[in-house]
Write a protein that holds these residues in place. Structure first.
Motif, PDB file in Angstrom:
ATOM      1  N   CYS A   1      30.666  62.601  68.288  1.00 15.05           N
ATOM      2  CA  CYS A   1      29.497  62.935  68.149  1.00 15.05           C
ATOM      3  C   CYS A   1      28.855  63.594  67.007  1.00 15.05           C
ATOM      4  CB  CYS A   1      29.008  63.503  69.581  1.00 15.05           C
ATOM      5  SG  CYS A   1      27.124  63.217  69.876  1.00 15.05           S
ATOM      6  N   SER A   2      28.569  63.378  65.897  1.00 16.35           N
ATOM      7  CA  SER A   2      27.957  63.905  64.790  1.00 16.35           C
ATOM      8  C   SER A   2      26.531  64.423  65.745  1.00 16.35           C
ATOM      9  CB  SER A   2      27.435  63.558  63.866  1.00 16.35           C
ATOM     10  OG  SER A   2      26.165  62.432  64.245  1.00 16.35           O
TER      11      SER A   2
ATOM     12  N   GLY B   1      25.910  59.358  76.018  1.00 12.97           N
ATOM     13  CA  GLY B   1      25.752  59.051  77.039  1.00 12.97           C
ATOM     14  C   GLY B   1      26.609  58.156  77.684  1.00 12.97           C
ATOM     15  N   GLU B   2      26.753  57.226  77.015  1.00 14.53           N
ATOM     16  CA  GLU B   2      28.207  56.415  77.753  1.00 14.53           C
ATOM     17  C   GLU B   2      29.180  56.806  77.833  1.00 14.53           C
ATOM     18  OE1 GLU B   2      26.418  51.938  76.192  1.00 14.53           O
ATOM     19  OE2 GLU B   2      27.696  53.168  74.774  1.00 14.53           O
TER      20      GLU B   2
ATOM     21  N   ASN C   1      21.635  59.234  73.561  1.00 15.67           N
ATOM     22  CA  ASN C   1      21.344  58.369  73.020  1.00 15.67           C
ATOM     23  C   ASN C   1      21.306  58.547  72.229  1.00 15.67           C
ATOM     24  OD1 ASN C   1      18.906  59.465  72.093  1.00 15.67           O
ATOM     25  ND2 ASN C   1      17.579  57.841  71.631  1.00 15.67           N
ATOM     26  N   ALA C   2      22.825  59.491  71.466  1.00 20.47           N
ATOM     27  CA  ALA C   2      22.920  60.447  69.998  1.00 20.47           C
ATOM     28  C   ALA C   2      24.524  59.627  69.875  1.00 20.47           C
ATOM     29  CB  ALA C   2      23.610  61.464  70.225  1.00 20.47           C
ATOM     30  N   THR C   3      24.902  58.878  68.641  1.00 19.01           N
ATOM     31  CA  THR C   3      25.566  57.264  68.231  1.00 19.01           C
ATOM     32  C   THR C   3      26.796  58.608  68.497  1.00 19.01           C
ATOM     33  OG1 THR C   3      25.222  57.675  66.242  1.00 19.01           O
ATOM     34  CG2 THR C   3      24.230  55.701  67.396  1.00 19.01           C
ATOM     35  N   VAL C   4      27.654  57.974  69.203  1.00 19.97           N
ATOM     36  CA  VAL C   4      29.188  58.432  68.816  1.00 19.97           C
ATOM     37  C   VAL C   4      29.906  57.330  67.865  1.00 19.97           C
ATOM     38  CG1 VAL C   4      29.831  59.961  70.657  1.00 19.97           C
ATOM     39  CG2 VAL C   4      30.006  57.115  71.136  1.00 19.97           C
ATOM     40  N   LYS C   5      31.447  57.635  67.208  1.00 18.67           N
ATOM     41  CA  LYS C   5      32.313  56.586  65.888  1.00 18.67           C
ATOM     42  C   LYS C   5      33.411  57.524  67.089  1.00 18.67           C
ATOM     43  CE  LYS C   5      29.241  56.575  61.986  1.00 18.67           C
ATOM     44  NZ  LYS C   5      29.451  57.270  60.982  1.00 18.67           N
ATOM     45  N   ARG C   6      33.993  55.844  67.224  1.00 14.73           N
ATOM     46  CA  ARG C   6      35.852  56.264  67.520  1.00 14.73           C
ATOM     47  C   ARG C   6      36.288  56.402  66.227  1.00 14.73           C
ATOM     48  NH1 ARG C   6      37.233  50.708  70.514  1.00 14.73           N
ATOM     49  NH2 ARG C   6      38.443  50.577  68.520  1.00 14.73           N
TER      50      ARG C   6
END
Length: 80
Positions: A8-9, A29-30, A45-50
């Motif tokens: 998570c950036s 959140g997920e 709702n912050a985006t995450v990257k695998r």
């Protein structure tokens, strides 16, 4: 089931979770829900990257021992 690392950036945290290959995680959140951790001050709702990792697979089959001796070889003869 494979394990995955997500970054998570928004908070510079990396979290490891286990899920099916067909599942995807897109938000903090997920990820927190799947990992069983709190979102703390990071917006859900912050985006995450695998992240690209070695892709460990955890098996519960227990049908075969990891080597012929039935356990870990202390001398390293089985290569594990």
């Amino acid at each position: 089931m494979p394990t995955y690392d997500y970054f998570c950036s928004a908070n510079s945290r990396t979290v490891e979770v286990t899920h099916k290959m067909s599942e995807g995680i897109a938000t903090w959140g997920e990820l927190c829900n799947k990992a069983g951790i709190e979102t703390d001050d990071t917006p859900a709702n912050a985006t995450v990257k695998r992240l690209i990792t070695g892709g460990a697979i955890i098996s519960n089959s227990g049908s075969e021992p990891p080597c012929a001796s039935g356990g870990c070889c202390p001398g390293g003869s089985c290569g594990l």
